[in-house]
Design an enzyme around this catalytic site. Sequence first.
Site, PDB file in Angstrom:
ATOM      1  N   SER A  11      -7.124  -1.582 -16.525  1.00  0.00           N
ATOM      2  CA  SER A  11      -6.226  -2.908 -16.081  1.00  0.00           C
ATOM      3  C   SER A  11      -4.940  -2.584 -15.774  1.00  0.00           C
ATOM      4  O   SER A  11      -4.212  -3.216 -15.140  1.00  0.00           O
ATOM      5  CB  SER A  11      -6.631  -3.810 -17.069  1.00  0.00           C
ATOM      6  OG  SER A  11      -7.944  -4.119 -17.184  1.00  0.00           O
ATOM      7  N   THR A  12      -4.167  -1.430 -16.566  1.00  0.00           N
ATOM      8  CA  THR A  12      -2.895  -1.273 -16.501  1.00  0.00           C
ATOM      9  C   THR A  12      -2.675   0.068 -16.406  1.00  0.00           C
ATOM     10  O   THR A  12      -3.427   0.811 -16.720  1.00  0.00           O
ATOM     11  CB  THR A  12      -2.097  -1.860 -17.904  1.00  0.00           C
ATOM     12  OG1 THR A  12      -2.378  -1.203 -18.916  1.00  0.00           O
ATOM     13  CG2 THR A  12      -2.319  -3.363 -18.015  1.00  0.00           C
TER      14      THR A  12
END
Length: 187
Positions: A11-12
């Site tokens: 996600s990041t």
Amino acid sequence: MGETIGYARVSTSGQKIETQALRLQEHGCSKVFQETYTGGSTTGRKALLGLLEYVREGDSVVVTKLDRLARSAMDLGQIASTLEDKKVDLVVLDQKIDTSSPAGKLMFNLIGAFAEFERDLIRERVQEGVNKAKEKGVQFGRKAKLTKQQLESLRNDFAEGELSKGQLAEKYGLSRSSVYRLVKSEH
């Protein structure tokens, strides 16, 4: 026998995708599509869209966890439908799902529904926390660049018309667009 293709997503940028990619390669994936993208939607996920276009009948798509593929039951259903239409199996390593069997298809659908339910619960809890914080007077967002007195002074300087918008922006440490916005906004 088709090709085994992996899909890895984090996600990041602070998360490491290498662990997922290594597990997929160890499982026998000849190719691994990778990306850093939030799991809320499939829109904009170029690696996933590339994977769905790449796979052919008889292939298997492998992910480490179901939530790496999708976080909503709707997106998961669309991805599953695309794979099913192409006669491509899905294997999820951590949840031990393999859609080549009826039991695997059932488990896939159940886990997808629970993942969406969990995400909705998290969203509700976050919103409750935000609402409680607002009730206690917590201010969200960026702090105002100008105090009330400085804002009043900016509006007076603007009304007098002696300084250009660029000069006002420089004087108050703002952008020109902020000057326009602040002089036109109500108190």
